[in-house]
Design a protein around this motif. Sequence first.
Motif, PDB file in Angstrom:
ATOM      1  N   THR A  12       0.938  -1.024   0.573  1.00  0.00           N
ATOM      2  CA  THR A  12       0.138   0.060   0.076  1.00  0.00           C
ATOM      3  C   THR A  12       0.970   1.313  -0.344  1.00  0.00           C
ATOM      4  N   GLY A  13       0.286   1.972  -0.763  1.00  0.00           N
ATOM      5  CA  GLY A  13       1.136   3.553  -1.507  1.00  0.00           C
ATOM      6  C   GLY A  13       0.047   5.092  -0.522  1.00  0.00           C
ATOM      7  N   SER A  14       1.102   5.490  -0.390  1.00  0.00           N
ATOM      8  CA  SER A  14      -0.124   6.795   0.574  1.00  0.00           C
ATOM      9  C   SER A  14       0.499   7.740  -0.309  1.00  0.00           C
ATOM     10  N   SER A  15      -0.133   9.331  -0.518  1.00  0.00           N
ATOM     11  CA  SER A  15       0.304  10.382  -1.408  1.00  0.00           C
ATOM     12  C   SER A  15      -0.666  11.446  -0.643  1.00  0.00           C
ATOM     13  N   PRO A  16      -0.351  12.464  -0.271  1.00  0.00           N
ATOM     14  CA  PRO A  16      -0.804  13.670  -0.444  1.00  0.00           C
ATOM     15  C   PRO A  16      -1.592  14.440  -1.653  1.00  0.00           C
ATOM     16  N   GLN A  17      -0.443  13.752  -2.773  1.00  0.00           N
ATOM     17  CA  GLN A  17      -1.570  14.587  -4.357  1.00  0.00           C
ATOM     18  C   GLN A  17      -2.316  13.893  -4.876  1.00  0.00           C
ATOM     19  N   SER A  18      -1.961  12.467  -5.189  1.00  0.00           N
ATOM     20  CA  SER A  18      -3.297  11.584  -6.279  1.00  0.00           C
ATOM     21  C   SER A  18      -2.930  10.215  -5.377  1.00  0.00           C
ATOM     22  N   SER A  19      -3.853   9.847  -6.462  1.00  0.00           N
ATOM     23  CA  SER A  19      -3.452   7.960  -6.099  1.00  0.00           C
ATOM     24  C   SER A  19      -2.968   7.391  -6.701  1.00  0.00           C
ATOM     25  N   ASP A  20      -2.208   8.340  -8.126  1.00  0.00           N
ATOM     26  CA  ASP A  20      -1.126   7.264  -9.074  1.00  0.00           C
ATOM     27  C   ASP A  20       0.009   8.201  -8.293  1.00  0.00           C
ATOM     28  N   ALA A  21       0.076   9.472  -7.782  1.00  0.00           N
ATOM     29  CA  ALA A  21       1.125   9.401  -6.633  1.00  0.00           C
ATOM     30  C   ALA A  21       1.494   8.522  -6.031  1.00  0.00           C
ATOM     31  N   ALA A  22       0.476   7.840  -5.238  1.00  0.00           N
ATOM     32  CA  ALA A  22      -0.085   6.736  -3.833  1.00  0.00           C
ATOM     33  C   ALA A  22       0.817   5.738  -4.692  1.00  0.00           C
ATOM     34  N   ILE A  23       0.088   4.995  -5.723  1.00  0.00           N
ATOM     35  CA  ILE A  23       0.819   3.855  -6.520  1.00  0.00           C
ATOM     36  C   ILE A  23       2.290   4.162  -6.979  1.00  0.00           C
ATOM     37  N   ARG A  24       3.121   5.035  -7.529  1.00  0.00           N
ATOM     38  CA  ARG A  24       4.197   5.073  -8.449  1.00  0.00           C
ATOM     39  C   ARG A  24       5.346   5.212  -7.545  1.00  0.00           C
ATOM     40  N   SER A  25       4.846   5.356  -5.436  1.00  0.00           N
ATOM     41  CA  SER A  25       5.452   5.544  -4.198  1.00  0.00           C
ATOM     42  C   SER A  25       6.040   4.771  -4.034  1.00  0.00           C
ATOM     43  N   ALA A  26       4.494   3.302  -4.040  1.00  0.00           N
ATOM     44  CA  ALA A  26       4.689   2.124  -3.124  1.00  0.00           C
ATOM     45  C   ALA A  26       5.817   1.121  -4.035  1.00  0.00           C
ATOM     46  N   ILE A  27       5.458   1.252  -5.585  1.00  0.00           N
ATOM     47  CA  ILE A  27       6.264   0.810  -6.700  1.00  0.00           C
ATOM     48  C   ILE A  27       7.739   1.189  -6.785  1.00  0.00           C
ATOM     49  N   GLU A  28       8.022   1.981  -6.334  1.00  0.00           N
ATOM     50  CA  GLU A  28       9.494   3.127  -6.524  1.00  0.00           C
ATOM     51  C   GLU A  28      10.107   2.704  -4.965  1.00  0.00           C
ATOM     52  N   LYS A  29       8.776   2.018  -4.204  1.00  0.00           N
ATOM     53  CA  LYS A  29       9.226   1.924  -2.470  1.00  0.00           C
ATOM     54  C   LYS A  29       9.673   0.215  -2.469  1.00  0.00           C
ATOM     55  N   ALA A  30       9.281  -0.638  -3.734  1.00  0.00           N
ATOM     56  CA  ALA A  30       9.126  -1.689  -3.306  1.00  0.00           C
ATOM     57  C   ALA A  30      10.066  -2.172  -4.413  1.00  0.00           C
ATOM     58  N   SER A  31      10.860  -1.611  -5.368  1.00  0.00           N
ATOM     59  CA  SER A  31      11.704  -2.280  -6.429  1.00  0.00           C
ATOM     60  C   SER A  31      13.140  -1.436  -5.674  1.00  0.00           C
ATOM     61  N   LYS A  32      13.178  -1.090  -5.257  1.00  0.00           N
ATOM     62  CA  LYS A  32      14.377  -0.428  -4.260  1.00  0.00           C
ATOM     63  C   LYS A  32      15.439  -1.931  -3.167  1.00  0.00           C
ATOM     64  N   THR A  33      14.164  -2.958  -2.668  1.00  0.00           N
ATOM     65  CA  THR A  33      14.213  -4.390  -2.833  1.00  0.00           C
ATOM     66  C   THR A  33      14.270  -5.389  -3.119  1.00  0.00           C
ATOM     67  N   LEU A  34      13.086  -5.322  -3.454  1.00  0.00           N
ATOM     68  CA  LEU A  34      12.759  -6.451  -4.631  1.00  0.00           C
ATOM     69  C   LEU A  34      13.457  -6.253  -5.980  1.00  0.00           C
ATOM     70  N   ARG A  35      13.213  -7.777  -6.217  1.00  0.00           N
ATOM     71  CA  ARG A  35      13.556  -8.027  -7.523  1.00  0.00           C
ATOM     72  C   ARG A  35      12.686  -8.479  -8.584  1.00  0.00           C
ATOM     73  N   ASN A  36      12.742  -8.066 -10.158  1.00  0.00           N
ATOM     74  CA  ASN A  36      11.835  -9.322 -11.061  1.00  0.00           C
ATOM     75  C   ASN A  36      10.240  -8.245 -10.735  1.00  0.00           C
ATOM     76  N   LEU A  37      10.300  -7.079 -10.623  1.00  0.00           N
ATOM     77  CA  LEU A  37       9.175  -6.309 -10.633  1.00  0.00           C
ATOM     78  C   LEU A  37       8.611  -6.283 -12.205  1.00  0.00           C
ATOM     79  N   CYS A  38       7.264  -7.018 -12.155  1.00  0.00           N
ATOM     80  CA  CYS A  38       6.435  -7.366 -14.065  1.00  0.00           C
ATOM     81  C   CYS A  38       5.141  -6.286 -13.489  1.00  0.00           C
TER      82      CYS A  38
END
Length: 69
Positions: A12-38
């Motif tokens: 779950t990602g969160s953002s005060p700006q938008s739902s898209d920003a919350a999604i991007r935040s979650a994916i960017e954070k996950a990609s720092k520690t997880l491999r092969n996100l598809c």
Amino acid sequence: MSEHVYKTIEITGSSPQSSDAAIRSAIEKASKTLRNLCWFQVVETRGHIDNGQIAHWQVTVKVGLRLED
């Protein structure tokens, strides 16, 4: 196309700006520690209301990780 096997997790990602920003935040954070996100799939969207205004978005996504051979 090769045969692949995927593992899915929910984040779950969160953002005060938008739902898209919350999604991007979650994916960017996950990609720092997880491999092969598809791929990702939005599971739930919710938010916090303050004084009649949207104050914060929270978006839960399922993320598919391709398992290594």
